[in-house]
Design an enzyme around this catalytic site. Structure first.
Site, PDB file in Angstrom:
ATOM      1  N   GLY A   1       9.293  72.869  80.257  1.00 16.62           N
ATOM      2  CA  GLY A   1       8.754  71.692  79.158  1.00 16.62           C
ATOM      3  C   GLY A   1       7.913  72.243  78.084  1.00 16.62           C
ATOM      4  O   GLY A   1       8.537  73.400  77.704  1.00 16.62           O
ATOM      5  N   SER A   2       7.038  71.545  77.441  1.00 19.98           N
ATOM      6  CA  SER A   2       6.446  72.251  76.099  1.00 19.98           C
ATOM      7  C   SER A   2       5.830  73.449  76.336  1.00 19.98           C
ATOM      8  O   SER A   2       5.043  73.767  77.251  1.00 19.98           O
ATOM      9  CB  SER A   2       5.674  71.202  75.453  1.00 19.98           C
ATOM     10  OG  SER A   2       4.629  70.901  76.408  1.00 19.98           O
ATOM     11  N   THR A   3       5.597  74.415  75.367  1.00 18.48           N
ATOM     12  CA  THR A   3       5.038  75.483  75.264  1.00 18.48           C
ATOM     13  C   THR A   3       3.558  75.094  75.235  1.00 18.48           C
ATOM     14  O   THR A   3       2.750  76.113  75.998  1.00 18.48           O
ATOM     15  CB  THR A   3       5.415  76.202  73.882  1.00 18.48           C
ATOM     16  OG1 THR A   3       6.549  76.654  73.921  1.00 18.48           O
ATOM     17  CG2 THR A   3       4.434  77.521  73.714  1.00 18.48           C
ATOM     18  N   GLU A   4       3.074  74.083  74.790  1.00 19.01           N
ATOM     19  CA  GLU A   4       1.811  73.615  74.788  1.00 19.01           C
ATOM     20  C   GLU A   4       1.347  73.353  76.375  1.00 19.01           C
ATOM     21  O   GLU A   4       0.127  74.081  76.615  1.00 19.01           O
ATOM     22  CB  GLU A   4       1.693  72.284  73.984  1.00 19.01           C
ATOM     23  CG  GLU A   4       0.322  71.898  73.764  1.00 19.01           C
ATOM     24  CD  GLU A   4       0.908  70.172  73.247  1.00 19.01           C
ATOM     25  OE1 GLU A   4       1.826  69.811  73.102  1.00 19.01           O
ATOM     26  OE2 GLU A   4      -0.394  69.616  73.405  1.00 19.01           O
TER      27      GLU A   4
ATOM     28  N   CYS B   1      16.299  72.606  75.555  1.00 16.22           N
ATOM     29  CA  CYS B   1      15.323  73.512  75.252  1.00 16.22           C
ATOM     30  C   CYS B   1      16.161  74.785  74.351  1.00 16.22           C
ATOM     31  O   CYS B   1      15.717  75.149  73.567  1.00 16.22           O
ATOM     32  CB  CYS B   1      14.543  74.134  76.324  1.00 16.22           C
ATOM     33  SG  CYS B   1      15.865  74.585  77.711  1.00 16.22           S
TER      34      CYS B   1
ATOM     35  N   LYS C   1       7.546  67.629  90.908  1.00 18.59           N
ATOM     36  CA  LYS C   1       7.020  66.601  90.017  1.00 18.59           C
ATOM     37  C   LYS C   1       7.938  66.129  89.034  1.00 18.59           C
ATOM     38  O   LYS C   1       7.985  67.264  88.094  1.00 18.59           O
ATOM     39  CB  LYS C   1       5.758  66.918  89.499  1.00 18.59           C
ATOM     40  CG  LYS C   1       5.070  65.455  88.946  1.00 18.59           C
ATOM     41  CD  LYS C   1       3.697  65.617  87.858  1.00 18.59           C
ATOM     42  CE  LYS C   1       4.475  65.769  86.490  1.00 18.59           C
ATOM     43  NZ  LYS C   1       5.254  64.607  86.114  1.00 18.59           N
TER      44      LYS C   1
ATOM     45  N   GLU D   1       9.401  78.185  81.760  1.00 17.90           N
ATOM     46  CA  GLU D   1      10.600  78.056  80.751  1.00 17.90           C
ATOM     47  C   GLU D   1      10.230  76.778  79.794  1.00 17.90           C
ATOM     48  O   GLU D   1      10.251  75.797  79.951  1.00 17.90           O
ATOM     49  CB  GLU D   1      11.969  77.552  81.608  1.00 17.90           C
ATOM     50  CG  GLU D   1      13.158  77.677  81.166  1.00 17.90           C
ATOM     51  CD  GLU D   1      13.641  76.570  80.199  1.00 17.90           C
ATOM     52  OE1 GLU D   1      13.519  76.683  79.276  1.00 17.90           O
ATOM     53  OE2 GLU D   1      14.355  75.871  81.015  1.00 17.90           O
TER      54      GLU D   1
ATOM     55  N   GLU E   1       9.666  72.938  67.249  1.00 12.12           N
ATOM     56  CA  GLU E   1      10.846  72.211  68.134  1.00 12.12           C
ATOM     57  C   GLU E   1      10.561  70.738  68.127  1.00 12.12           C
ATOM     58  O   GLU E   1       9.712  69.864  68.133  1.00 12.12           O
ATOM     59  CB  GLU E   1      10.198  72.514  69.581  1.00 12.12           C
ATOM     60  CG  GLU E   1      11.666  72.139  70.419  1.00 12.12           C
ATOM     61  CD  GLU E   1      11.191  72.454  71.949  1.00 12.12           C
ATOM     62  OE1 GLU E   1      10.381  72.075  72.530  1.00 12.12           O
ATOM     63  OE2 GLU E   1      12.088  73.125  72.629  1.00 12.12           O
TER      64      GLU E   1
ATOM     65  N   GLY F   1       2.656  74.640  78.747  1.00 16.84           N
ATOM     66  CA  GLY F   1       2.901  75.804  79.544  1.00 16.84           C
ATOM     67  C   GLY F   1       1.690  76.725  79.419  1.00 16.84           C
ATOM     68  O   GLY F   1       1.125  77.251  80.415  1.00 16.84           O
TER      69      GLY F   1
HETATM   70  P1  NAI Z   1       5.694  67.810  78.378  1.00 10.03           P
HETATM   71  O1  NAI Z   1       5.676  69.465  78.526  1.00 10.03           O
HETATM   72  O2  NAI Z   1       4.446  67.498  78.303  1.00 10.03           O
HETATM   73  O3  NAI Z   1       6.407  67.683  79.743  1.00 10.03           O
HETATM   74  C1  NAI Z   1       7.059  68.290  80.914  1.00 10.03           C
HETATM   75  C2  NAI Z   1       6.544  68.074  82.048  1.00 10.03           C
HETATM   76  O4  NAI Z   1       5.321  68.405  82.308  1.00 10.03           O
HETATM   77  C3  NAI Z   1       6.577  66.371  82.489  1.00 10.03           C
HETATM   78  O5  NAI Z   1       7.021  66.573  84.003  1.00 10.03           O
HETATM   79  C4  NAI Z   1       4.913  66.212  82.436  1.00 10.03           C
HETATM   80  O6  NAI Z   1       4.392  64.982  83.276  1.00 10.03           O
HETATM   81  C5  NAI Z   1       4.158  67.403  82.852  1.00 10.03           C
HETATM   82  N1  NAI Z   1       2.870  67.854  82.040  1.00 10.03           N
HETATM   83  C6  NAI Z   1       2.331  67.195  80.843  1.00 10.03           C
HETATM   84  N2  NAI Z   1       1.207  67.605  80.657  1.00 10.03           N
HETATM   85  C7  NAI Z   1       0.819  68.399  81.843  1.00 10.03           C
HETATM   86  C8  NAI Z   1      -0.347  68.957  82.051  1.00 10.03           C
HETATM   87  N3  NAI Z   1      -1.271  68.940  81.536  1.00 10.03           N
HETATM   88  N4  NAI Z   1      -0.455  69.710  83.456  1.00 10.03           N
HETATM   89  C9  NAI Z   1       0.699  69.944  84.049  1.00 10.03           C
HETATM   90  N5  NAI Z   1       1.927  69.043  83.944  1.00 10.03           N
HETATM   91  C10 NAI Z   1       1.877  68.370  82.690  1.00 10.03           C
HETATM   92  O7  NAI Z   1       6.549  67.465  77.440  1.00 10.03           O
HETATM   93  P2  NAI Z   1       6.748  66.006  76.612  1.00 10.03           P
HETATM   94  O8  NAI Z   1       5.599  65.515  76.244  1.00 10.03           O
HETATM   95  O9  NAI Z   1       7.630  65.246  77.501  1.00 10.03           O
HETATM   96  O10 NAI Z   1       7.677  66.347  75.380  1.00 10.03           O
HETATM   97  C11 NAI Z   1       6.962  67.115  74.361  1.00 10.03           C
HETATM   98  C12 NAI Z   1       7.541  68.363  73.623  1.00 10.03           C
HETATM   99  O11 NAI Z   1       7.826  69.086  74.485  1.00 10.03           O
HETATM  100  C13 NAI Z   1       8.948  67.717  73.327  1.00 10.03           C
HETATM  101  O12 NAI Z   1       9.489  67.123  71.942  1.00 10.03           O
HETATM  102  C14 NAI Z   1       9.861  69.116  73.514  1.00 10.03           C
HETATM  103  O13 NAI Z   1       9.506  69.749  71.987  1.00 10.03           O
HETATM  104  C15 NAI Z   1       9.186  69.853  74.480  1.00 10.03           C
HETATM  105  N6  NAI Z   1       9.829  69.936  75.795  1.00 10.03           N
HETATM  106  C16 NAI Z   1      10.557  71.019  75.990  1.00 10.03           C
HETATM  107  C17 NAI Z   1      11.495  71.088  77.143  1.00 10.03           C
HETATM  108  C18 NAI Z   1      12.146  72.134  77.750  1.00 10.03           C
HETATM  109  O14 NAI Z   1      13.040  71.940  78.281  1.00 10.03           O
HETATM  110  N7  NAI Z   1      11.601  73.154  77.180  1.00 10.03           N
HETATM  111  C19 NAI Z   1      11.444  69.701  78.103  1.00 10.03           C
HETATM  112  C20 NAI Z   1      10.499  68.723  77.467  1.00 10.03           C
HETATM  113  C21 NAI Z   1       9.845  68.768  76.486  1.00 10.03           C
END
Ligand code: NAI
Ligand code: MG
Length: 501
Positions: free
Chosen positions: A252-255, A308, A199, A274, A405, A257
């Site tokens: 993605g985000s820790t939240e 990240c 996804k 990660e 972050e 995760g």
């Molecule tokens: P996010 O963690 O919400 O999104 C990352 C992925 O997770 C996307 O594919 C999204 O569709 C999916 N996702 C979102 N909510 C989900 C859920 N409840 N269940 C399953 N999958 C879900 O990150 P977002 O909202 O795009 O960015 C917010 C913050 O997260 C950023 O400002 C940054 O601090 C952090 N982030 C960290 C990343 C990293 O590489 N460690 C990458 C992206 C965001």
């Protein structure tokens, strides 16, 4: 139904006719079982070019019903298909072929990535696309080298282990390195014989869909790779909770995760996470200052800071703090911010309106907390989500801009007294993804590298990643290691076989 995108306007400046043709096939459909199909709901969403805020493409919006279909396809390909049981040398050949196809389409993929994400074209060309091809090639090499062991059993027995694929893997990736994250996830999973539902992030689904086409062209059996763009809570949530999925890998985000970990409990999925970071980049005075400044800039501003492992907390020994912060700020002011398709551009827009608002919110928080803006501190104005590279001085490690972050082009520079203080402050964070130390003193470099609680430590450099070397987090930056031979552990399970003799 939304109006068709004006591709020539949204993709203005794109030179590859293949990119224009790809975008004009609208909407972009889901890849399930070897075919591109509409979402069951019929819904589509817009993928936006963050440099001009125009709609690049309409994309089928996958949700739980489509994930169900993809799980059936992936399960079929795993249980009845040839993929897990074919000769390893043959499976390797498919992955080599995917690497070759990424390379053959490198300029097209680079333009598509830059249009969808906003990152400058030099980055897409030099980092994202070649690294994606290299990742497939690296894991293609592993397919024929996944060994079990024979164990010193009782002589009446013969005992050996098999490293078998986990099964159907759900992989949820972010928008900062769309093609590269797809490759980090897919290549090791496929090498080990798993089948996958990928996804991509809703902000940047396009290169993953194009990669899906290339994977079909490489001839992988139907259902081995399924690509389902869609939103987090719906498509992503359905993957995390699905009883037919054996493993979830998430970046993605820790939240989120933490949400995924909870949702996975139903069928005890294997999970690798990660997550975020707030990585310290520690500068001692006995270092090549020019290199340290240049590297710190790249470390915090690459991909507009949406990385990240970005070196967002720059700790500088107090005696050289002023001088270093001044050089960093001057460098930031000189960075060319603009059209990401222009090869001279060093920084493009952040990925979305949401991210723009979030980053600008943190810039305000920094000012309100009493940090001083030494460079940037404002948006560039006009169309597109452009934010000037920003350097805060006078930051202390307790401020929110040093703890949370930001995921944008915002550096926090913080002075330290001595080695102990640097390590103490560097480790004083809930994250632990990466860290760096700059010094010519070898003993100090190794001491500090040992003491920093982070999954990757760089000495006299920043941000180096390589498929040969594991990448992942300490603390709330997640668990599991991607890349290197460590990723094979994420995608295999060990079976012990006893044979009575
Ligand atoms: P996010 O963690 O919400 O999104 C990352 C992925 O997770 C996307 O594919 C999204 O569709 C999916 N996702 C979102 N909510 C989900 C859920 N409840 N269940 C399953 N999958 C879900 O990150 P977002 O909202 O795009 O960015 C917010 C913050 O997260 C950023 O400002 C940054 O601090 C952090 N982030 C960290 C990343 C990293 O590489 N460690 C990458 C992206 C965001
Ligand atoms: Mg989110």
């Amino acid at each position: 139904m939304a109006a068709l995108p004006k591709v020539e306007v949204a993709a203005a400046g794109a030179k590859q006719s293949a990119v224009i043709n790809f975008l004009k096939e609208s909407p972009k459909n889901l890849l399930i079982g070897g075919k591109f199909v509409a979402a069951k709901s019929g819904k589509v969403f817009e993928s936006i070019n963050p440099a001009n805020e125009e709609v690049l493409a309409l994309v089928a919006e996958g949700d739980a019903a489509d994930i169900d279909e993809a799980v059936k396809a992936a399960r079929g390909a795993f249980e009845q298909g040839r993929w897990p049981s074919m000769r390893p040398a043959e499976r390797a050949r498919y992955l080599f072929k995917v690497a070759d196809l990424i390379e053959a389409h490198s300029e097209e993929l680079a333009e598509l990535e830059t249009l969808d994400n906003g990152k400058p074209i030099w980055e897409s060309r030099v980092v994202d696309v070649p690294f994606a091809a290299e990742t497939f090639r690296y894991y293609a090499g592993w397919v024929t080298k996944i060994y079990g062991e024979t164990n010193p059993s009782d002589p009446s027995m013969f005992n050996f282990t098999l490293h078998e694929p986990v099964g159907v893997c759900g992989q949820i990736i972010p928008w900062n390195f769309p093609l590269l994250m797809a490759s980090w996830k897919l290549a090791p999973a496929l090498a080990c014989g798993n089948t996958v539902i990928l996804k991509p992030a809703e902000q940047t689904p396009l290169t993953a869909l194009r990669l899906g086409e290339l994977i079909l062209e490489a001839g992988l059996p139907d259902g081995v790779v399924n690509v389902i763009p869609g939103f987090g809570p719906t498509a992503g949530g359905a993957i995390a909770a699905h009883p037919g999925i054996d493993k979830v890998a998430f970046t993605g985000s820790t939240e989120v995760g933490k949400e995924i970990l909870k949702a996975s409990a139903g069928n005890l999925k294997r999970i690798s996470l990660e997550l975020g970071g707030k990585s310290p980049n520690i500068i001692f005075p006995d270092t090549d200052m020019k290199r340290a400044v240049g590297s710190a800039m790249m470390g915090v501003f690459m991909t507009q800071g949406q990385v990240c492992c970005a070196g967002t907390r720059i700790f500088v020994e107090q005696g050289i703090y002023e001088q270093f912060a001044e050089a960093l700020s001057q460098g930031a002011q000189k960075m060319t911010l603009g059209n990401p398709l222009d090869p001279k551009t060093k920084m493009g827009p952040v990925v979305s309106r949401e991210q723009y608002d979030r980053v600008m919110g943190y810039v305000k928080i920094g000012k309100d907390e009493g940090a001083k803006v030494a460079a940037g501190g404002e948006a560039a104005g006009g169309k597109g989500y452009f934010i000037k590279p920003t350097v805060f001085t006078g930051v202390c490690n307790e401020m929110r801009i040093a703890r949370e972050e930001i995921f944008g082009p915002v550096a926090a520079t913080i002075p330290f007294k001595d080695e102990d203080d640097a390590v103490l402050q560097g480790n004083d964070t809930t994250y632990g993804l990466a860290a760096a130390v700059w010094t010519r003193d070898v003993s100090r470099a190794v001491r500090v590298a040992r003491r920093l609680k982070a999954g990757t430590v760089w000495v006299n450099t920043y941000g180096v990643l390589d498929p040969i070397s594991p990448f992942g987090g300490y603390k709330q930056s997640g668990f599991g290691r991607e890349l290197g031979r460590y990723a094979l552990e994420l995608y295999t399970q060990v079976k012990s076989v006893f044979v009575a003799l």
